[in-house]
Design a protein around this motif. Sequence first.
Motif, PDB file in Angstrom:
ATOM      1  N   SER A  98      12.022  11.746  -3.711  1.00 56.45           N
ATOM      2  CA  SER A  98      13.027  11.937  -2.461  1.00 56.45           C
ATOM      3  C   SER A  98      12.183  12.208  -1.258  1.00 56.45           C
ATOM      4  O   SER A  98      12.379  11.478  -0.311  1.00 56.45           O
ATOM      5  CB  SER A  98      14.028  13.045  -2.549  1.00 56.45           C
ATOM      6  OG  SER A  98      14.836  12.855  -3.803  1.00 56.45           O
ATOM      7  N   LEU A  99      11.251  13.216  -1.157  1.00 52.20           N
ATOM      8  CA  LEU A  99      10.425  13.151  -0.149  1.00 52.20           C
ATOM      9  C   LEU A  99       9.507  11.889   0.153  1.00 52.20           C
ATOM     10  O   LEU A  99       9.081  11.529   1.570  1.00 52.20           O
ATOM     11  CB  LEU A  99       9.240  14.561  -0.245  1.00 52.20           C
ATOM     12  CG  LEU A  99      10.177  15.807  -0.306  1.00 52.20           C
ATOM     13  CD1 LEU A  99       8.951  16.770  -0.886  1.00 52.20           C
ATOM     14  CD2 LEU A  99      10.835  16.082   0.984  1.00 52.20           C
ATOM     15  N   SER A 100       8.874  11.245  -0.691  1.00 52.66           N
ATOM     16  CA  SER A 100       8.207  10.001  -0.287  1.00 52.66           C
ATOM     17  C   SER A 100       9.240   9.105   0.162  1.00 52.66           C
ATOM     18  O   SER A 100       8.735   8.309   1.027  1.00 52.66           O
ATOM     19  CB  SER A 100       7.400   9.350  -1.658  1.00 52.66           C
ATOM     20  OG  SER A 100       8.492   8.809  -2.749  1.00 52.66           O
ATOM     21  N   TYR A 148       7.762   4.569  12.753  1.00 52.57           N
ATOM     22  CA  TYR A 148       6.988   4.604  14.045  1.00 52.57           C
ATOM     23  C   TYR A 148       5.617   3.468  13.645  1.00 52.57           C
ATOM     24  O   TYR A 148       5.089   3.064  14.775  1.00 52.57           O
ATOM     25  CB  TYR A 148       6.235   6.038  13.784  1.00 52.57           C
ATOM     26  CG  TYR A 148       7.119   6.911  14.570  1.00 52.57           C
ATOM     27  CD1 TYR A 148       7.549   7.208  15.795  1.00 52.57           C
ATOM     28  CD2 TYR A 148       7.878   7.828  13.729  1.00 52.57           C
ATOM     29  CE1 TYR A 148       8.453   7.972  16.474  1.00 52.57           C
ATOM     30  CE2 TYR A 148       8.632   8.845  14.047  1.00 52.57           C
ATOM     31  CZ  TYR A 148       9.026   8.837  15.261  1.00 52.57           C
ATOM     32  OH  TYR A 148       9.752   9.774  15.837  1.00 52.57           O
ATOM     33  N   PHE A 149       5.335   3.281  12.591  1.00 53.11           N
ATOM     34  CA  PHE A 149       4.062   2.300  12.437  1.00 53.11           C
ATOM     35  C   PHE A 149       4.404   1.028  11.969  1.00 53.11           C
ATOM     36  O   PHE A 149       3.375   0.327  12.090  1.00 53.11           O
ATOM     37  CB  PHE A 149       3.075   3.142  11.561  1.00 53.11           C
ATOM     38  CG  PHE A 149       2.663   4.486  11.905  1.00 53.11           C
ATOM     39  CD1 PHE A 149       1.859   4.301  13.332  1.00 53.11           C
ATOM     40  CD2 PHE A 149       3.066   5.458  11.156  1.00 53.11           C
ATOM     41  CE1 PHE A 149       1.518   5.699  13.713  1.00 53.11           C
ATOM     42  CE2 PHE A 149       2.694   6.652  11.815  1.00 53.11           C
ATOM     43  CZ  PHE A 149       1.773   6.966  12.875  1.00 53.11           C
ATOM     44  N   ILE A 150       5.463   0.627  11.603  1.00 52.64           N
ATOM     45  CA  ILE A 150       5.737  -0.746  10.869  1.00 52.64           C
ATOM     46  C   ILE A 150       7.210  -1.052  11.597  1.00 52.64           C
ATOM     47  O   ILE A 150       7.899  -1.072  11.129  1.00 52.64           O
ATOM     48  CB  ILE A 150       5.922  -0.837   9.739  1.00 52.64           C
ATOM     49  CG1 ILE A 150       4.693  -0.089   9.043  1.00 52.64           C
ATOM     50  CG2 ILE A 150       6.069  -2.576   9.173  1.00 52.64           C
ATOM     51  CD1 ILE A 150       4.809  -0.137   7.368  1.00 52.64           C
ATOM     52  N   PRO A 151       7.149  -1.463  13.016  1.00 53.49           N
ATOM     53  CA  PRO A 151       8.291  -1.872  13.673  1.00 53.49           C
ATOM     54  C   PRO A 151       8.895  -3.226  13.308  1.00 53.49           C
ATOM     55  O   PRO A 151      10.229  -3.540  13.599  1.00 53.49           O
ATOM     56  CB  PRO A 151       7.942  -1.898  15.208  1.00 53.49           C
ATOM     57  CG  PRO A 151       6.406  -1.964  15.132  1.00 53.49           C
ATOM     58  CD  PRO A 151       6.047  -1.401  13.903  1.00 53.49           C
ATOM     59  N   ALA A 152       8.046  -4.076  12.439  1.00 55.65           N
ATOM     60  CA  ALA A 152       8.518  -5.217  12.026  1.00 55.65           C
ATOM     61  C   ALA A 152       9.773  -5.126  10.948  1.00 55.65           C
ATOM     62  O   ALA A 152      10.516  -5.959  10.802  1.00 55.65           O
ATOM     63  CB  ALA A 152       7.376  -6.127  11.532  1.00 55.65           C
ATOM     64  N   ALA A 192       0.829  -1.018   0.076  1.00 52.93           N
ATOM     65  CA  ALA A 192       0.021   0.018  -0.046  1.00 52.93           C
ATOM     66  C   ALA A 192       0.808   1.308   0.063  1.00 52.93           C
ATOM     67  O   ALA A 192       0.520   2.247  -0.682  1.00 52.93           O
ATOM     68  CB  ALA A 192      -0.769   0.075   1.085  1.00 52.93           C
ATOM     69  N   GLN A 193       1.778   1.297   0.815  1.00 53.60           N
ATOM     70  CA  GLN A 193       2.804   2.506   0.899  1.00 53.60           C
ATOM     71  C   GLN A 193       3.358   2.706  -0.486  1.00 53.60           C
ATOM     72  O   GLN A 193       3.456   3.849  -0.842  1.00 53.60           O
ATOM     73  CB  GLN A 193       3.891   2.047   1.902  1.00 53.60           C
ATOM     74  CG  GLN A 193       4.626   3.355   2.598  1.00 53.60           C
ATOM     75  CD  GLN A 193       5.525   2.780   3.571  1.00 53.60           C
ATOM     76  OE1 GLN A 193       5.667   1.745   3.859  1.00 53.60           O
ATOM     77  NE2 GLN A 193       5.710   4.172   4.292  1.00 53.60           N
ATOM     78  N   VAL A 194       3.894   1.679  -1.195  1.00 50.06           N
ATOM     79  CA  VAL A 194       4.753   1.760  -2.266  1.00 50.06           C
ATOM     80  C   VAL A 194       3.601   2.136  -3.597  1.00 50.06           C
ATOM     81  O   VAL A 194       3.932   2.969  -4.317  1.00 50.06           O
ATOM     82  CB  VAL A 194       5.347   0.439  -2.680  1.00 50.06           C
ATOM     83  CG1 VAL A 194       6.035   0.484  -4.128  1.00 50.06           C
ATOM     84  CG2 VAL A 194       6.710   0.319  -1.876  1.00 50.06           C
ATOM     85  N   ILE A 215       9.964   7.507   7.721  1.00 49.04           N
ATOM     86  CA  ILE A 215       9.539   8.082   8.966  1.00 49.04           C
ATOM     87  C   ILE A 215       8.285   7.121   9.374  1.00 49.04           C
ATOM     88  O   ILE A 215       7.998   6.460  10.660  1.00 49.04           O
ATOM     89  CB  ILE A 215       9.315   9.347   8.964  1.00 49.04           C
ATOM     90  CG1 ILE A 215      10.488  10.334   8.793  1.00 49.04           C
ATOM     91  CG2 ILE A 215       8.135  10.024  10.265  1.00 49.04           C
ATOM     92  CD1 ILE A 215      10.086  11.735   8.691  1.00 49.04           C
ATOM     93  N   LEU A 216       7.434   6.933   8.534  1.00 43.92           N
ATOM     94  CA  LEU A 216       6.212   5.999   8.922  1.00 43.92           C
ATOM     95  C   LEU A 216       6.665   4.506   9.109  1.00 43.92           C
ATOM     96  O   LEU A 216       6.049   4.033   9.905  1.00 43.92           O
ATOM     97  CB  LEU A 216       5.320   6.080   7.685  1.00 43.92           C
ATOM     98  CG  LEU A 216       4.593   7.087   7.237  1.00 43.92           C
ATOM     99  CD1 LEU A 216       3.826   7.129   5.855  1.00 43.92           C
ATOM    100  CD2 LEU A 216       3.696   7.612   8.514  1.00 43.92           C
TER     101      LEU A 216
END
Length: 92
Positions: A37-39, A49-53, A11-13, A45-46
């Motif tokens: 670059s910003l993505s 914080y949100f996908i520690p795996a 989903a992120q990609v 960052i995401l």
Amino acid sequence: GYTLLVYSVVAQVGMGGLIVALVVKYADNILKGFATSLSIITSGILSFYFIPALKFSPTPTWFIGTSLVLAATFLYSLPDKPKPAPTSTDAK
């Protein structure tokens, strides 16, 4: 056999690709480079914080690169300086 981690990465990609496609459609290639670059920075960052795996931990090099990208983006977004009006001596 997909896990939540796989779905979140896909989903992120996918969202990043759609955003880049919109930028290319309505802007130029320089902005596409900034958007990419910003993505990457946003994904890092995401992920932290949100996908520690994923076990992403920013290194000093990552922070230097992030700082350079943010500075370049800021400098590129500054308005152009107005061009001076031509004078009578310029016409000769």
